[in-house]
Design a protein around this motif. Structure first.
Motif, PDB file in Angstrom:
ATOM      1  N   PHE A  38       0.834  -1.200   0.000  1.00 14.94           N
ATOM      2  CA  PHE A  38       0.000   0.000   0.000  1.00 14.94           C
ATOM      3  C   PHE A  38       0.875   1.259   0.000  1.00 14.94           C
ATOM      4  CE2 PHE A  38      -2.027   3.303   2.700  1.00 14.94           C
ATOM      5  CZ  PHE A  38      -3.061   3.665   1.852  1.00 14.94           C
ATOM      6  N   LEU A  39       1.880   1.276   0.859  1.00 14.35           N
ATOM      7  CA  LEU A  39       2.769   2.438   0.944  1.00 14.35           C
ATOM      8  C   LEU A  39       3.561   2.616  -0.351  1.00 14.35           C
ATOM      9  CD1 LEU A  39       4.062   2.052   4.609  1.00 14.35           C
ATOM     10  CD2 LEU A  39       2.504   3.809   3.738  1.00 14.35           C
ATOM     11  N   GLU A  40       3.921   1.521  -0.984  1.00 13.59           N
ATOM     12  CA  GLU A  40       4.635   1.635  -2.258  1.00 13.59           C
ATOM     13  C   GLU A  40       3.742   2.289  -3.310  1.00 13.59           C
ATOM     14  OE1 GLU A  40       6.781  -1.121  -5.708  1.00 13.59           O
ATOM     15  OE2 GLU A  40       6.512  -1.923  -3.669  1.00 13.59           O
ATOM     16  N   ARG A  41       2.459   1.924  -3.329  1.00 16.28           N
ATOM     17  CA  ARG A  41       1.533   2.554  -4.277  1.00 16.28           C
ATOM     18  C   ARG A  41       1.385   4.043  -3.981  1.00 16.28           C
ATOM     19  NH1 ARG A  41      -3.442   1.707  -4.542  1.00 16.28           N
ATOM     20  NH2 ARG A  41      -3.847   0.603  -2.590  1.00 16.28           N
ATOM     21  N   VAL A  42       1.349   4.391  -2.699  1.00 14.39           N
ATOM     22  CA  VAL A  42       1.263   5.802  -2.309  1.00 14.39           C
ATOM     23  C   VAL A  42       2.482   6.567  -2.820  1.00 14.39           C
ATOM     24  CG1 VAL A  42       1.321   7.400  -0.359  1.00 14.39           C
ATOM     25  CG2 VAL A  42      -0.192   5.414  -0.286  1.00 14.39           C
ATOM     26  N   VAL A  43       3.652   5.977  -2.629  1.00 14.53           N
ATOM     27  CA  VAL A  43       4.892   6.635  -3.053  1.00 14.53           C
ATOM     28  C   VAL A  43       4.920   6.821  -4.565  1.00 14.53           C
ATOM     29  CG1 VAL A  43       7.385   6.316  -3.254  1.00 14.53           C
ATOM     30  CG2 VAL A  43       6.252   5.907  -1.071  1.00 14.53           C
ATOM     31  N   ARG A  44       4.562   5.799  -5.296  1.00 13.58           N
ATOM     32  CA  ARG A  44       4.608   5.890  -6.755  1.00 13.58           C
ATOM     33  C   ARG A  44       3.594   6.899  -7.277  1.00 13.58           C
ATOM     34  NH1 ARG A  44       8.147   2.499  -8.696  1.00 13.58           N
ATOM     35  NH2 ARG A  44       8.657   0.545  -7.629  1.00 13.58           N
ATOM     36  N   ALA A  52      13.772  11.680  17.930  1.00 14.72           N
ATOM     37  CA  ALA A  52      14.775  10.740  17.412  1.00 14.72           C
ATOM     38  C   ALA A  52      15.211  11.080  15.994  1.00 14.72           C
ATOM     39  CB  ALA A  52      14.230   9.314  17.460  1.00 14.72           C
ATOM     40  N   GLY A  53      14.586  12.093  15.401  1.00 14.83           N
ATOM     41  CA  GLY A  53      15.033  12.526  14.079  1.00 14.83           C
ATOM     42  C   GLY A  53      14.021  12.396  12.966  1.00 14.83           C
ATOM     43  N   ALA A  54      12.779  11.959  13.252  1.00 14.84           N
ATOM     44  CA  ALA A  54      11.769  11.857  12.198  1.00 14.84           C
ATOM     45  C   ALA A  54      11.453  13.247  11.649  1.00 14.84           C
ATOM     46  CB  ALA A  54      10.498  11.202  12.737  1.00 14.84           C
ATOM     47  N   GLU A  55      11.404  13.351  10.332  1.00 19.99           N
ATOM     48  CA  GLU A  55      11.100  14.623   9.682  1.00 19.99           C
ATOM     49  C   GLU A  55       9.670  14.665   9.162  1.00 19.99           C
ATOM     50  OE1 GLU A  55      15.033  15.852   7.445  1.00 19.99           O
ATOM     51  OE2 GLU A  55      14.829  13.681   7.528  1.00 19.99           O
ATOM     52  N   GLY A  56       8.941  13.594   9.420  1.00 14.70           N
ATOM     53  CA  GLY A  56       7.535  13.528   9.047  1.00 14.70           C
ATOM     54  C   GLY A  56       6.878  12.407   9.826  1.00 14.70           C
ATOM     55  N   TYR A  57       5.538  12.459   9.929  1.00 14.41           N
ATOM     56  CA  TYR A  57       4.823  11.455  10.720  1.00 14.41           C
ATOM     57  C   TYR A  57       3.464  11.251  10.055  1.00 14.41           C
ATOM     58  CZ  TYR A  57       3.769   8.945  15.105  1.00 14.41           C
ATOM     59  OH  TYR A  57       3.483   7.983  16.055  1.00 14.41           O
ATOM     60  N   LEU A  58       3.293  10.094   9.423  1.00 13.13           N
ATOM     61  CA  LEU A  58       2.070   9.798   8.687  1.00 13.13           C
ATOM     62  C   LEU A  58       1.347   8.604   9.299  1.00 13.13           C
ATOM     63  CD1 LEU A  58       3.374  10.152   5.017  1.00 13.13           C
ATOM     64  CD2 LEU A  58       2.253  11.882   6.425  1.00 13.13           C
ATOM     65  N   LEU A  59       0.026   8.659   9.256  1.00 11.53           N
ATOM     66  CA  LEU A  59      -0.802   7.571   9.780  1.00 11.53           C
ATOM     67  C   LEU A  59      -1.258   6.679   8.634  1.00 11.53           C
ATOM     68  CD1 LEU A  59      -2.979   9.543  12.374  1.00 11.53           C
ATOM     69  CD2 LEU A  59      -0.882   8.230  12.781  1.00 11.53           C
ATOM     70  N   LYS A  60      -0.948   5.400   8.727  1.00 13.66           N
ATOM     71  CA  LYS A  60      -1.276   4.464   7.653  1.00 13.66           C
ATOM     72  C   LYS A  60      -2.779   4.294   7.474  1.00 13.66           C
ATOM     73  CE  LYS A  60       1.486   1.356   9.477  1.00 13.66           C
ATOM     74  NZ  LYS A  60       2.256   0.116   9.736  1.00 13.66           N
ATOM     75  N   GLU A  67      -5.484   9.057  -0.920  1.00 13.12           N
ATOM     76  CA  GLU A  67      -5.251  10.377  -1.483  1.00 13.12           C
ATOM     77  C   GLU A  67      -4.703  11.355  -0.454  1.00 13.12           C
ATOM     78  OE1 GLU A  67      -9.761   9.948  -0.725  1.00 13.12           O
ATOM     79  OE2 GLU A  67      -8.082   8.741  -1.471  1.00 13.12           O
ATOM     80  N   VAL A  68      -5.050  11.144   0.825  1.00  9.85           N
ATOM     81  CA  VAL A  68      -4.508  12.005   1.880  1.00  9.85           C
ATOM     82  C   VAL A  68      -3.014  11.756   2.038  1.00  9.85           C
ATOM     83  CG1 VAL A  68      -4.546  12.493   4.365  1.00  9.85           C
ATOM     84  CG2 VAL A  68      -6.690  12.209   3.108  1.00  9.85           C
ATOM     85  N   LEU A  69      -2.613  10.505   2.048  1.00  7.70           N
ATOM     86  CA  LEU A  69      -1.200  10.177   2.175  1.00  7.70           C
ATOM     87  C   LEU A  69      -0.396  10.689   0.982  1.00  7.70           C
ATOM     88  CD1 LEU A  69      -1.452   6.562   3.635  1.00  7.70           C
ATOM     89  CD2 LEU A  69      -0.600   8.591   4.808  1.00  7.70           C
ATOM     90  N   VAL A  70      -0.977  10.597  -0.201  1.00  8.70           N
ATOM     91  CA  VAL A  70      -0.300  11.118  -1.386  1.00  8.70           C
ATOM     92  C   VAL A  70      -0.056  12.619  -1.229  1.00  8.70           C
ATOM     93  CG1 VAL A  70      -0.584  11.630  -3.846  1.00  8.70           C
ATOM     94  CG2 VAL A  70      -1.134   9.350  -2.976  1.00  8.70           C
ATOM     95  N   GLU A  90       0.104  14.360   1.525  1.00  4.07           N
ATOM     96  CA  GLU A  90       1.063  14.657   2.584  1.00  4.07           C
ATOM     97  C   GLU A  90       2.492  14.357   2.147  1.00  4.07           C
ATOM     98  OE1 GLU A  90       0.080  16.410   5.071  1.00  4.07           O
ATOM     99  OE2 GLU A  90      -1.905  16.233   4.196  1.00  4.07           O
ATOM    100  N   LEU A  91       2.699  13.302   1.374  1.00  3.08           N
ATOM    101  CA  LEU A  91       4.041  13.029   0.873  1.00  3.08           C
ATOM    102  C   LEU A  91       4.492  14.113  -0.105  1.00  3.08           C
ATOM    103  CD1 LEU A  91       4.546   9.204   0.227  1.00  3.08           C
ATOM    104  CD2 LEU A  91       5.680  10.670   1.886  1.00  3.08           C
ATOM    105  N   GLN A  92       3.561  14.630  -0.883  1.00  2.00           N
ATOM    106  CA  GLN A  92       3.919  15.665  -1.853  1.00  2.00           C
ATOM    107  C   GLN A  92       4.272  16.991  -1.190  1.00  2.00           C
ATOM    108  OE1 GLN A  92       0.558  15.612  -4.540  1.00  2.00           O
ATOM    109  NE2 GLN A  92       1.556  14.157  -5.902  1.00  2.00           N
ATOM    110  N   ARG A  93       3.967  17.121   0.093  1.00  2.00           N
ATOM    111  CA  ARG A  93       4.377  18.325   0.815  1.00  2.00           C
ATOM    112  C   ARG A  93       5.899  18.467   0.842  1.00  2.00           C
ATOM    113  NH1 ARG A  93       0.536  20.445   4.597  1.00  2.00           N
ATOM    114  NH2 ARG A  93       2.216  20.903   6.080  1.00  2.00           N
ATOM    115  N   ILE A  94       6.594  17.340   0.658  1.00  2.00           N
ATOM    116  CA  ILE A  94       8.052  17.379   0.603  1.00  2.00           C
ATOM    117  C   ILE A  94       8.511  18.354  -0.470  1.00  2.00           C
ATOM    118  CG2 ILE A  94      10.118  16.020   0.076  1.00  2.00           C
ATOM    119  CD1 ILE A  94       8.610  13.568   1.115  1.00  2.00           C
ATOM    120  N   VAL A  95       7.798  18.363  -1.606  1.00  2.00           N
ATOM    121  CA  VAL A  95       8.164  19.229  -2.719  1.00  2.00           C
ATOM    122  C   VAL A  95       8.084  20.697  -2.313  1.00  2.00           C
ATOM    123  CG1 VAL A  95       7.540  19.915  -5.064  1.00  2.00           C
ATOM    124  CG2 VAL A  95       7.371  17.533  -4.378  1.00  2.00           C
TER     125      VAL A  95
END
Length: 235
Positions: free
Chosen positions: A13-19, A102-110, A115-118, A120-125
């Motif tokens: 699931f997370l791989e699909r979100v990343v792609r 501990a150094g996490a630069e983001g925190y996402l709930l599975k 579409e929400v996870l997508v 939030e990951l795009q916020r990196i940009v």
């Protein structure tokens, strides 16, 4: 990129979100435990080895793993050139704040929608920390006074920027030819992965160009960047 997750369904699931967030051509590697993750990043017996030629630029990390706690790997990856993002089911303070410390630069709930996870990951940009909405609210509540309910926001009584046209950017803030090309594609509505394909570069490189564009133009969205660049004749 590396996904550290012991549940194969969650890992897929997370791989699909990343792609969906970045690029279909992105190389995604999975690890089901800490030992495998350490081996993949080049960590041996608690000591970092020389970095590989192409280190992982993004690591999604679960906190509960069969052979230990993901917090350990978070701390060990400090100094490793990657963005560390926790992906978990835990939204409580006992997991959130130690992970950030501990150094996490983001925190996402599975449990969030695809579409929400997508998004939030795009916020990196945009140079913003990827945080699930519930986590962002928890952090805001914490810094507003812990258990006290947050007051309803009131409209601001001032404008973040003075009205009227913005001054043209200084010479040192001018866009490079490569950034101009990226901005042109952005203004035409192309996605990050489409721009990467058109320019023959990696999506992470496109991300870097976009962050530089936003900083130079002092904007926070692609629409704002495109409008300003058109007005100033930058593209």
């Amino acid at each position: 990129m590396l996904i550290v997750e012991d549940n194969p369904v969650a890992r897929n699931f997370l791989e699909r979100v990343v792609r969906e967030s970045f690029s279909d051509e992105l190389q995604v590697v999975g690890a089901g435990d800490l030992a495998t993750a350490r081996r993949l990043v080049g960590w041996r017996s608690g000591r970092a080895q020389p970095l590989p030629a192409d280190p992982f630029q993004l690591v999604l990390l679960d906190l509960e793993l069969p052979d230990g706690n993901g917090m350990e790997l978070l701390a060990e990856l400090i100094g490793y050139p990657t963005m560390r993002i926790v992906t978990t089911l835990y939204s409580d303070d006992d997991h959130l704040f130690p992970a950030l410390q501990a150094g996490a630069e983001g925190y996402l709930l599975k449990e969030d929608r695809f579409e929400v996870l997508v998004e939030e990951l795009q916020r990196i940009v945009r140079g913003q920390p990827p945080l699930s909405p519930a986590i962002a609210r928890r952090l805001l509540g914490h810094f507003r006074g812990g258990s006290q309910p947050a007051a309803e926001p009131t409209p601001p009584k001032f404008s973040a920027r003075p009205p009227g046209p913005r001054p043209a950017p200084a010479e040192h803030g001018r866009l490079t030819p490569r950034e101009n090309e990226v901005l042109t594609y952005l203004s035409k509505g192309f996605t990050i992965k489409e721009i990467a394909n058109l320019m023959g570069i990696k999506w992470f490189t496109v991300n870097d160009h976009i962050k530089s564009i936003y900083k130079k133009l002092d904007v926070s969205s692609r629409a704002e960047a495109a409008v300003l660049a058109s007005k100033q004749g930058l593209v």
